[in-house]
Design a protein around this motif. Structure first.
Motif, PDB file in Angstrom:
ATOM      1  N   PRO A   1      10.683   9.672   8.226  1.00 11.08           N
ATOM      2  CA  PRO A   1      10.465   8.540   7.313  1.00 11.08           C
ATOM      3  C   PRO A   1      11.478   7.405   7.522  1.00 11.08           C
TER       4      PRO A   1
ATOM      5  N   ASP B   1      13.574   4.179   5.500  1.00  6.66           N
ATOM      6  CA  ASP B   1      14.001   3.689   4.186  1.00  6.66           C
ATOM      7  C   ASP B   1      13.447   2.289   3.903  1.00  6.66           C
TER       8      ASP B   1
ATOM      9  N   GLU C   1       5.108   6.748   5.403  1.00  8.11           N
ATOM     10  CA  GLU C   1       6.416   7.082   5.967  1.00  8.11           C
ATOM     11  C   GLU C   1       7.520   6.141   5.503  1.00  8.11           C
ATOM     12  N   SER C   2       7.195   5.183   4.622  1.00  7.56           N
ATOM     13  CA  SER C   2       8.151   4.142   4.241  1.00  7.56           C
ATOM     14  C   SER C   2       8.517   4.224   2.762  1.00  7.56           C
ATOM     15  N   ARG C   3       9.811   4.282   2.504  1.00  2.80           N
ATOM     16  CA  ARG C   3      10.275   4.267   1.118  1.00  2.80           C
ATOM     17  C   ARG C   3      10.063   2.887   0.508  1.00  2.80           C
ATOM     18  N   HIS C   4      10.390   1.840   1.263  1.00  5.83           N
ATOM     19  CA  HIS C   4      10.141   0.459   0.855  1.00  5.83           C
ATOM     20  C   HIS C   4       9.403  -0.236   1.994  1.00  5.83           C
TER      21      HIS C   4
ATOM     22  N   ASP D   1       5.889  -3.653  -1.428  1.00  2.00           N
ATOM     23  CA  ASP D   1       7.002  -3.853  -2.351  1.00  2.00           C
ATOM     24  C   ASP D   1       7.441  -5.315  -2.441  1.00  2.00           C
TER      25      ASP D   1
END
Length: 260
Positions: free
Chosen positions: A56, A58, A81-84, A136
């Motif tokens: 992943p 961040d 796969e992306s937090r933001h 986001d």
């Protein structure tokens, strides 16, 4: 006893249908990029390196629009796969100039442009990333502004909200002391309805704004369009100036506000 080193955030930069200009804006940061590279692990950025690490991630920066079925599938994988996830540029935030296909017959385009159109797989539309997955933050521009991009990444590293202006180009002109090209010269200008970010580049050279950064806030197109006409633009000229880099966003506002 040595203390464990904190894990650096992992950055991914991804390209969809686009010209690569917004990714190049990141590379053009030069000295700032060196400092940035010391604070993040650039895990995926094919414009800069063929070395790719799996997610992943961040923070993911996504350039380009969705124009194929493969694009639509791939952006869902990137999102997972992306937090933001931050979209960068007019293609990613508004479908780009290629979204002009949305108002015509894409099969006709394909037959005219390609010698063997049967080998070209494409969707009938070019759509922004936000039409397919949650986003986001959208960073507008064609291309994006390097200062705004650095602000987004710095804010992410600092755990705060990015300070991205939401005012129009007109406000930027006032801050720079640039005379209004419409008032002073009768030059058609999209500054009143365009998102700031370019530093009022075109008006600083005596030219009207072309809307590269897309619509700002809630632009008043019903008031803007008659003004463009009064400054000498034909209905065809008005249509062309609104249907460029951010055609999908301007078209959506036209539909909401009705004909002017």
């Amino acid at each position: 006893m040595d203390t464990p080193t904190a894990r650096r955030p992992r950055l991914g930069v991804f390209k969809f249908a686009s010209c690569d200009g917004c990714q190049l804006t990141l590379l053009d940061c030069e000295d700032e990029l060196l400092g940035l590279a010391a604070q993040v692990d650039i895990a995926h950025f094919l414009e800069a390196s063929s070395a790719v690490e799996p997610g992943p991630y961040d923070l993911s920066l996504v350039e380009g629009s969705v124009t194929t079925a493969e694009d639509a599938e791939r952006i869902r994988r990137v999102r997972a796969e992306s937090r933001h996830l931050v979209t960068i540029g007019a293609c990613a935030t508004a479908g780009g100039v290629q979204a002009l296909r949305n108002f015509a017959d894409v099969e006709e385009f394909r037959a005219i442009v390609y010698a063997r159109p049967e080998y070209v797989e494409t969707l009938a539309t070019s759509t922004p990333i936000a039409a397919h997955v949650p986003v986001d933050l959208e960073l507008q521009g064609c291309p994006i502004d390097r200062g705004q991009l650095l602000e987004v990444i710095t804010a992410f590293l600092s755990g705060r909200k990015p300070d991205i202006p939401r005012h129009s180009v007109c406000f930027a002109c006032k801050r720079r002391g640039i005379p209004c090209v419409t008032v002073a010269r009768g030059t058609p200008c999209l500054g009143p309805v365009t998102h700031a970010g370019c530093g009022a580049l075109c008006p600083s050279y005596g030219r009207g704004c072309y809307g590269c950064f897309g619509p700002s806030g809630s632009p008043n197109l019903p008031a803007m369009i008659p003004l463009l006409r009064s400054d000498g633009m034909s209905d065809e000229d008005v249509l062309r100036v609104l249907h460029t880099f951010n055609t999908a966003k301007f078209a959506a506002i036209e539909q909401e506000t009705g004909p002017s």
